[in-house]
Enzyme design. Structure first.
Site, PDB file in Angstrom:
ATOM      1  CB  SER A  12     -14.427  -5.679   1.629  1.00 35.07           C
ATOM      2  OG  SER A  12     -13.162  -5.119   1.372  1.00 35.07           O
ATOM      3  CD  GLU A  55      -7.980 -10.503   5.296  1.00 31.98           C
ATOM      4  OE1 GLU A  55      -7.847  -9.821   4.267  1.00 31.98           O
ATOM      5  OE2 GLU A  55      -7.021 -10.975   5.942  1.00 31.98           O
ATOM      6  CG  ASP A 106       3.360 -15.877   4.007  1.00 35.19           C
ATOM      7  OD1 ASP A 106       3.904 -15.141   3.170  1.00 35.19           O
ATOM      8  OD2 ASP A 106       2.557 -15.484   4.862  1.00 35.19           O
ATOM      9  CG  PHE A 161       1.243  -9.557  11.093  1.00 33.92           C
ATOM     10  CD1 PHE A 161       1.348 -10.913  10.795  1.00 33.92           C
ATOM     11  CD2 PHE A 161       0.465  -8.752  10.276  1.00 33.92           C
ATOM     12  CE1 PHE A 161       0.677 -11.450   9.708  1.00 33.92           C
ATOM     13  CE2 PHE A 161      -0.213  -9.281   9.189  1.00 33.92           C
ATOM     14  CZ  PHE A 161      -0.104 -10.631   8.907  1.00 33.92           C
ATOM     15  CG  HIS A 210      -9.934  -5.833   2.452  1.00 36.53           C
ATOM     16  ND1 HIS A 210     -10.983  -6.682   2.149  1.00 36.53           N
ATOM     17  CD2 HIS A 210      -8.991  -6.615   3.035  1.00 36.53           C
ATOM     18  CE1 HIS A 210     -10.683  -7.910   2.532  1.00 36.53           C
ATOM     19  NE2 HIS A 210      -9.477  -7.903   3.073  1.00 36.53           N
TER      20      HIS A 210
HETATM   21  P1  FAD Z   1       2.989 -13.341  -5.700  1.00 35.73           P
HETATM   22  O1  FAD Z   1       2.217 -12.332  -6.433  1.00 35.73           O
HETATM   23  O2  FAD Z   1       3.144 -14.686  -6.322  1.00 35.73           O
HETATM   24  O3  FAD Z   1       4.422 -12.706  -5.382  1.00 35.73           O
HETATM   25  C1  FAD Z   1       5.247 -13.274  -4.380  1.00 35.73           C
HETATM   26  C2  FAD Z   1       6.665 -12.746  -4.551  1.00 35.73           C
HETATM   27  O4  FAD Z   1       7.246 -13.354  -5.698  1.00 35.73           O
HETATM   28  C3  FAD Z   1       6.780 -11.240  -4.788  1.00 35.73           C
HETATM   29  O5  FAD Z   1       7.981 -10.799  -4.170  1.00 35.73           O
HETATM   30  C4  FAD Z   1       6.893 -11.107  -6.304  1.00 35.73           C
HETATM   31  O6  FAD Z   1       7.613  -9.951  -6.688  1.00 35.73           O
HETATM   32  C5  FAD Z   1       7.687 -12.376  -6.633  1.00 35.73           C
HETATM   33  N1  FAD Z   1       7.399 -12.930  -7.950  1.00 35.73           N
HETATM   34  C6  FAD Z   1       6.199 -13.047  -8.561  1.00 35.73           C
HETATM   35  N2  FAD Z   1       6.340 -13.643  -9.757  1.00 35.73           N
HETATM   36  C7  FAD Z   1       7.661 -13.934  -9.901  1.00 35.73           C
HETATM   37  C8  FAD Z   1       8.436 -14.557 -10.910  1.00 35.73           C
HETATM   38  N3  FAD Z   1       7.894 -15.037 -12.051  1.00 35.73           N
HETATM   39  N4  FAD Z   1       9.783 -14.693 -10.721  1.00 35.73           N
HETATM   40  C9  FAD Z   1      10.375 -14.232  -9.571  1.00 35.73           C
HETATM   41  N5  FAD Z   1       9.682 -13.623  -8.587  1.00 35.73           N
HETATM   42  C10 FAD Z   1       8.329 -13.485  -8.742  1.00 35.73           C
HETATM   43  N6  FAD Z   1      -1.497 -15.420   2.887  1.00 35.73           N
HETATM   44  C11 FAD Z   1      -2.090 -16.591   3.219  1.00 35.73           C
HETATM   45  O7  FAD Z   1      -1.403 -17.598   3.400  1.00 35.73           O
HETATM   46  N7  FAD Z   1      -3.453 -16.667   3.382  1.00 35.73           N
HETATM   47  C12 FAD Z   1      -4.261 -15.612   3.189  1.00 35.73           C
HETATM   48  O8  FAD Z   1      -5.477 -15.726   3.331  1.00 35.73           O
HETATM   49  C13 FAD Z   1      -3.678 -14.354   2.821  1.00 35.73           C
HETATM   50  N8  FAD Z   1      -4.439 -13.267   2.580  1.00 35.73           N
HETATM   51  C14 FAD Z   1      -3.840 -12.094   2.127  1.00 35.73           C
HETATM   52  C15 FAD Z   1      -4.657 -11.008   1.801  1.00 35.73           C
HETATM   53  C16 FAD Z   1      -4.095  -9.816   1.337  1.00 35.73           C
HETATM   54  C17 FAD Z   1      -4.998  -8.665   0.956  1.00 35.73           C
HETATM   55  C18 FAD Z   1      -2.677  -9.716   1.211  1.00 35.73           C
HETATM   56  C19 FAD Z   1      -2.049  -8.428   0.729  1.00 35.73           C
HETATM   57  C20 FAD Z   1      -1.867 -10.792   1.541  1.00 35.73           C
HETATM   58  C21 FAD Z   1      -2.434 -11.997   1.996  1.00 35.73           C
HETATM   59  N9  FAD Z   1      -1.660 -13.117   2.301  1.00 35.73           N
HETATM   60  C22 FAD Z   1      -2.260 -14.306   2.666  1.00 35.73           C
HETATM   61  C23 FAD Z   1      -0.193 -13.031   2.271  1.00 35.73           C
HETATM   62  C24 FAD Z   1       0.397 -13.507   0.941  1.00 35.73           C
HETATM   63  O9  FAD Z   1       0.095 -14.855   0.702  1.00 35.73           O
HETATM   64  C25 FAD Z   1       1.913 -13.311   1.063  1.00 35.73           C
HETATM   65  O10 FAD Z   1       2.226 -11.944   1.071  1.00 35.73           O
HETATM   66  C26 FAD Z   1       2.754 -14.066   0.061  1.00 35.73           C
HETATM   67  O11 FAD Z   1       4.116 -14.015   0.515  1.00 35.73           O
HETATM   68  C27 FAD Z   1       2.738 -13.487  -1.343  1.00 35.73           C
HETATM   69  O12 FAD Z   1       1.558 -13.733  -1.944  1.00 35.73           O
HETATM   70  P2  FAD Z   1       1.188 -13.057  -3.375  1.00 35.73           P
HETATM   71  O13 FAD Z   1      -0.069 -13.694  -3.815  1.00 35.73           O
HETATM   72  O14 FAD Z   1       1.255 -11.601  -3.275  1.00 35.73           O
HETATM   73  O15 FAD Z   1       2.428 -13.617  -4.240  1.00 35.73           O
END
Ligand code: FAD
Length: 290
Positions: free
Chosen positions: A19, A21, A113, A218, A268
């Site tokens: 895939s 991106e 973020d 980054f 990916h």
């Molecule tokens: P989560 O899974 O919500 O976790 C975030 C943090 O919170 C982690 O440290 C986790 O341990 C902690 N956490 C989770 N649940 C709890 C809880 N209940 N209590 C306390 N702590 C908790 N960002 C963008 O803005 N746009 C994009 O298009 C984008 N694409 C991405 C694609 C990939 C493949 C990856 C790996 C990352 C991408 N990101 C993108 C970055 C991502 O949004 C960031 O890494 C963000 O900081 C975390 O997102 P997450 O969905 O992993 O968060």
């Protein structure tokens, strides 16, 4: 089908899914350049899908939607990224209703973020997975992000894996990792998933090496480790862009070869809207353009 073709097609079939991106470029010209350039070159590999990023705080909402629409029109399975932070529930519903309407089948659910100084209450990707599962039942396949080197905001490695397991159990059926250059991190992550009883496919995010400074910047921001040997070796090519590109292709090809031996379900590529290095790495691994 001739015998040579059938050997090639059999060997390609045994390779894991690909895939790619992309991020939404600025302006109509940028979109056309992307579609005629990187998308055209890389879609020749027949990827399972092409995903489209979503800027922090929803900053590229319309750009993401527009590129997803163009990819679907071109017959490419488009997977939008969607992050929960910065958008109201109504805005999210409007966007995902539209995605359902135009035939999107898979969404990558992210927290995004956090905008600094936004005073936002903490939100997590798990909430988005729950929301989409409850609103659309099984219409969308939901994917989430995984961090073999531990997400930088996590209180601990154990807490991070607990939160990962919780968001998968909320209704995700696959994950894509942050990029890494050390396969042990991925093996360790899979071990911890298995210990937690989780068996969803975890596709590996691959970052080709193009520019040393932006990779360093980054990687520091997202908590991805550049091993010392790799950083030193890259710096040895700093004065010569061509030799850095060749070195980067070689290193990332070898990384992917190790991952293939480990039996990864998919690769990916974070293309950064470029195609040269990604195409060469895919070719080196035995993927063929058709
Ligand atoms: P989560 O899974 O919500 O976790 C975030 C943090 O919170 C982690 O440290 C986790 O341990 C902690 N956490 C989770 N649940 C709890 C809880 N209940 N209590 C306390 N702590 C908790 N960002 C963008 O803005 N746009 C994009 O298009 C984008 N694409 C991405 C694609 C990939 C493949 C990856 C790996 C990352 C991408 N990101 C993108 C970055 C991502 O949004 C960031 O890494 C963000 O900081 C975390 O997102 P997450 O969905 O992993 O968060």
């Amino acid at each position: 089908m001739g015998s040579m073709e059938s050997i090639m097609s059999t060997s390609q079939q045994s390779l894991p899914e690909l895939s790619f991106e992309f991020f939404p470029p600025q302006g109509d010209d940028g979109v056309e350049r992307l579609l005629n350039g990187a998308v055209a070159k890389l879609s020749a590999f027949h990827p399972s899908y092409c995903s489209v990023t979503y800027g922090a705080g929803g900053s590229t909402r319309s750009g993401t939607q527009a590129l997803v629409e163009r990819l679907l029109e071109a017959g490419i399975n488009a997977v939008p990224h969607l992050s929960v932070g910065g958008s109201s529930d109504a805005e999210l519903d409007q966007l995902t209703d539209h995605y359902q309407h135009i035939g999107v089948r898979q969404i990558l659910c992210l927290r995004g973020d956090q905008l600094s100084g936004s005073g936002q209450r903490p939100v997590y990707a798990k909430g988005l997975v729950e929301r989409l599962r409850s609103r659309y039942q099984d219409h969308f396949e939901l994917s989430v992000a995984a961090y073999p080197e531990i997400h930088p905001d996590a209180a601990s490695a154990d807490a991070d894996i607990e939160h990962f397991v919780a968001k998968v159990n909320a209704g995700a059926s696959s994950a894509i990792t942050q990029y890494f250059y050390n396969c042990d991190a991925y093996a360790f992550f899979l071990d911890r998933c298995a210990a937690a009883g989780l068996s969803v496919p975890v596709t590996v995010g691959i970052m080709p090496i193009a520019n040393i400074e932006s990779l360093q910047r980054f990687s520091a921001k997202v908590g991805a480790d550049i091993p010392r040997w790799l950083e030193k070796a890259m710096l040895g090519h700093a004065e010569d862009a061509k030799s850095l590109t060749a070195f980067g292709i070689d290193v990332v090809t070898k990384l992917c070869e190790k991952l293939l031996q480990m039996g990864v379900p998919g690769l990916h590529f974070y293309t950064l809207n470029r195609w040269g290095a990604t195409r060469q790495i895919c070719r080196n691994l035995g993927y063929r353009e058709i």
